[in-house]
Motif scaffolding. Structure first.
Motif, PDB file in Angstrom:
ATOM      1  N   ARG A   1       0.842  -1.203   0.000  1.00 54.57           N
ATOM      2  CA  ARG A   1       0.000   0.000   0.000  1.00 54.57           C
ATOM      3  C   ARG A   1       0.872   1.245   0.000  1.00 54.57           C
ATOM      4  N   ILE A   2       0.356   2.281  -0.651  1.00 56.74           N
ATOM      5  CA  ILE A   2       1.069   3.550  -0.707  1.00 56.74           C
ATOM      6  C   ILE A   2       0.415   4.493   0.290  1.00 56.74           C
ATOM      7  N   GLY A   3       1.187   4.973   1.248  1.00 57.08           N
ATOM      8  CA  GLY A   3       0.679   5.936   2.222  1.00 57.08           C
ATOM      9  C   GLY A   3       0.420   7.281   1.571  1.00 57.08           C
ATOM     10  N   SER A   4      -0.351   8.107   2.230  1.00 64.53           N
ATOM     11  CA  SER A   4      -0.752   9.392   1.653  1.00 64.53           C
ATOM     12  C   SER A   4       0.436  10.315   1.371  1.00 64.53           C
ATOM     13  N   SER A   5       1.394  10.390   2.281  1.00 66.66           N
ATOM     14  CA  SER A   5       2.543  11.271   2.044  1.00 66.66           C
ATOM     15  C   SER A   5       3.400  10.759   0.889  1.00 66.66           C
ATOM     16  N   ARG A   6       3.529   9.442   0.783  1.00 66.96           N
ATOM     17  CA  ARG A   6       4.291   8.844  -0.318  1.00 66.96           C
ATOM     18  C   ARG A   6       3.541   9.075  -1.645  1.00 66.96           C
ATOM     19  N   LEU A   7       2.228   8.940  -1.628  1.00 66.61           N
ATOM     20  CA  LEU A   7       1.431   9.174  -2.828  1.00 66.61           C
ATOM     21  C   LEU A   7       1.588  10.621  -3.296  1.00 66.61           C
ATOM     22  N   TYR A   8       1.639  11.528  -2.333  1.00 67.25           N
ATOM     23  CA  TYR A   8       1.851  12.938  -2.657  1.00 67.25           C
ATOM     24  C   TYR A   8       3.216  13.130  -3.330  1.00 67.25           C
ATOM     25  N   GLU A   9       4.253  12.449  -2.825  1.00 66.46           N
ATOM     26  CA  GLU A   9       5.584  12.529  -3.437  1.00 66.46           C
ATOM     27  C   GLU A   9       5.555  11.999  -4.869  1.00 66.46           C
ATOM     28  N   PHE A  10       4.896  10.859  -5.065  1.00 73.23           N
ATOM     29  CA  PHE A  10       4.798  10.295  -6.407  1.00 73.23           C
ATOM     30  C   PHE A  10       4.080  11.263  -7.344  1.00 73.23           C
ATOM     31  N   ALA A  11       3.024  11.883  -6.865  1.00 72.14           N
ATOM     32  CA  ALA A  11       2.279  12.832  -7.683  1.00 72.14           C
ATOM     33  C   ALA A  11       3.171  13.996  -8.120  1.00 72.14           C
ATOM     34  N   LYS A  12       3.989  14.502  -7.194  1.00 71.75           N
ATOM     35  CA  LYS A  12       4.896  15.605  -7.541  1.00 71.75           C
ATOM     36  C   LYS A  12       5.915  15.163  -8.586  1.00 71.75           C
ATOM     37  N   VAL A  13       6.543  14.019  -8.374  1.00 69.58           N
ATOM     38  CA  VAL A  13       7.577  13.546  -9.292  1.00 69.58           C
ATOM     39  C   VAL A  13       6.991  13.222 -10.664  1.00 69.58           C
ATOM     40  N   LEU A  14       5.800  12.645 -10.690  1.00 73.41           N
ATOM     41  CA  LEU A  14       5.164  12.256 -11.949  1.00 73.41           C
ATOM     42  C   LEU A  14       4.343  13.388 -12.571  1.00 73.41           C
ATOM     43  N   ASP A  15       4.313  14.539 -11.898  1.00 75.81           N
ATOM     44  CA  ASP A  15       3.659  15.743 -12.400  1.00 75.81           C
ATOM     45  C   ASP A  15       2.171  15.531 -12.695  1.00 75.81           C
ATOM     46  N   VAL A  16       1.481  14.974 -11.708  1.00 72.98           N
ATOM     47  CA  VAL A  16       0.035  14.772 -11.794  1.00 72.98           C
ATOM     48  C   VAL A  16      -0.586  15.132 -10.452  1.00 72.98           C
ATOM     49  N   PRO A  17      -1.879  15.463 -10.431  1.00 76.30           N
ATOM     50  CA  PRO A  17      -2.537  15.658  -9.132  1.00 76.30           C
ATOM     51  C   PRO A  17      -2.717  14.293  -8.460  1.00 76.30           C
ATOM     52  N   VAL A  18      -2.828  14.273  -7.143  1.00 75.70           N
ATOM     53  CA  VAL A  18      -3.016  13.020  -6.410  1.00 75.70           C
ATOM     54  C   VAL A  18      -4.257  12.286  -6.922  1.00 75.70           C
ATOM     55  N   SER A  19      -5.268  13.023  -7.308  1.00 77.52           N
ATOM     56  CA  SER A  19      -6.511  12.408  -7.795  1.00 77.52           C
ATOM     57  C   SER A  19      -6.290  11.551  -9.044  1.00 77.52           C
ATOM     58  N   TYR A  20      -5.215  11.817  -9.782  1.00 79.88           N
ATOM     59  CA  TYR A  20      -4.912  11.040 -10.989  1.00 79.88           C
ATOM     60  C   TYR A  20      -4.875   9.541 -10.696  1.00 79.88           C
ATOM     61  N   PHE A  21      -4.341   9.173  -9.547  1.00 76.29           N
ATOM     62  CA  PHE A  21      -4.165   7.764  -9.212  1.00 76.29           C
ATOM     63  C   PHE A  21      -5.500   7.052  -8.994  1.00 76.29           C
ATOM     64  N   PHE A  22      -6.546   7.812  -8.746  1.00 74.61           N
ATOM     65  CA  PHE A  22      -7.864   7.235  -8.493  1.00 74.61           C
ATOM     66  C   PHE A  22      -8.809   7.375  -9.681  1.00 74.61           C
ATOM     67  N   ASP A  23      -8.370   8.100 -10.721  1.00 68.18           N
ATOM     68  CA  ASP A  23      -9.191   8.267 -11.923  1.00 68.18           C
ATOM     69  C   ASP A  23      -9.442   6.913 -12.573  1.00 68.18           C
ATOM     70  N   GLU A  24     -10.601   6.791 -13.182  1.00 70.86           N
ATOM     71  CA  GLU A  24     -10.985   5.603 -13.945  1.00 70.86           C
ATOM     72  C   GLU A  24     -11.057   4.337 -13.095  1.00 70.86           C
ATOM     73  N   MET A  25     -11.236   4.496 -11.796  1.00 70.23           N
ATOM     74  CA  MET A  25     -11.349   3.331 -10.931  1.00 70.23           C
ATOM     75  C   MET A  25     -12.718   2.685 -11.145  1.00 70.23           C
ATOM     76  N   PRO A  26     -12.749   1.376 -11.319  1.00 66.81           N
ATOM     77  CA  PRO A  26     -14.039   0.707 -11.491  1.00 66.81           C
ATOM     78  C   PRO A  26     -14.953   0.976 -10.297  1.00 66.81           C
ATOM     79  N   SER A  27     -16.223   1.154 -10.568  1.00 64.40           N
ATOM     80  CA  SER A  27     -17.166   1.520  -9.508  1.00 64.40           C
ATOM     81  C   SER A  27     -17.296   0.452  -8.430  1.00 64.40           C
TER      82      SER A  27
END
Length: 150
Positions: free
Chosen positions: A49-75
């Motif tokens: 699992r990716i913790g919230s602070s780590r997810l934030y770091e990934f978002a910065k490095v990958l130049d996307v908003p944190v919400s990007y990781f949850f986009d297109e998630m199956p309902s």
């Protein structure tokens, strides 16, 4: 044996998709956030699992908003919990929305094609290639459908 939670699998797949689209290696991403490439692999598979602070770091490095990781998630991703390996059907098996091998958007070939496409600087040339690919795809699809009717 515990299985990955479907949300962790989805977030990891989105991370891999973005990293590959940027042409970034697992090692380079790991270095940017202070991890080994093996840890990146585990995140991308959803086994860690990716913790919230780590997810934030990934978002910065990958130049996307944190919400990007949850986009297109199956309902139905949150409708259940991961199951242990006690003979019950778990997530990621055939017939679930997490059968990643069949999703063309996360295949390396697709991501490399998109990267190559956007390297074409001339907009007019890029548009003509786009139209050509659409036409070839439509012709191929029509040919397959025609073969089924015979």
């Amino acid at each position: 044996m515990a299985r990955s939670h479907p949300v962790d699998v989805h977030v990891g797949a989105r991370m891999r998709q973005r990293r590959t689209l940027l042409g970034m290696s697992q090692e380079k991403l790991g270095t940017a956030v202070g991890l080994t490439f093996q840890q990146i692999q585990k995140y991308e598979r959803g086994s860690n699992r990716i913790g919230s602070s780590r997810l934030y770091e990934f978002a910065k490095v990958l130049d996307v908003p944190v919400s990007y990781f949850f986009d297109e998630m199956p309902s139905n991703a949150l409708s259940g919990r991961p199951m242990s390996g006690r003979g019950r059907k778990g997530f990621g098996e055939a017939g679930t929305p997490f059968e990643q091998e069949k999703d063309p958007l996360i295949k390396r070939e697709t991501l490399e094609l998109v990267r190559a496409y956007y390297k074409i600087r001339e907009g007019r040339v890029r548009k003509r290639i786009f139209e050509m690919v659409k036409a070839v795809g439509a012709a191929s699809h029509a040919e397959v459908l025609g073969g089924r009717k015979r």
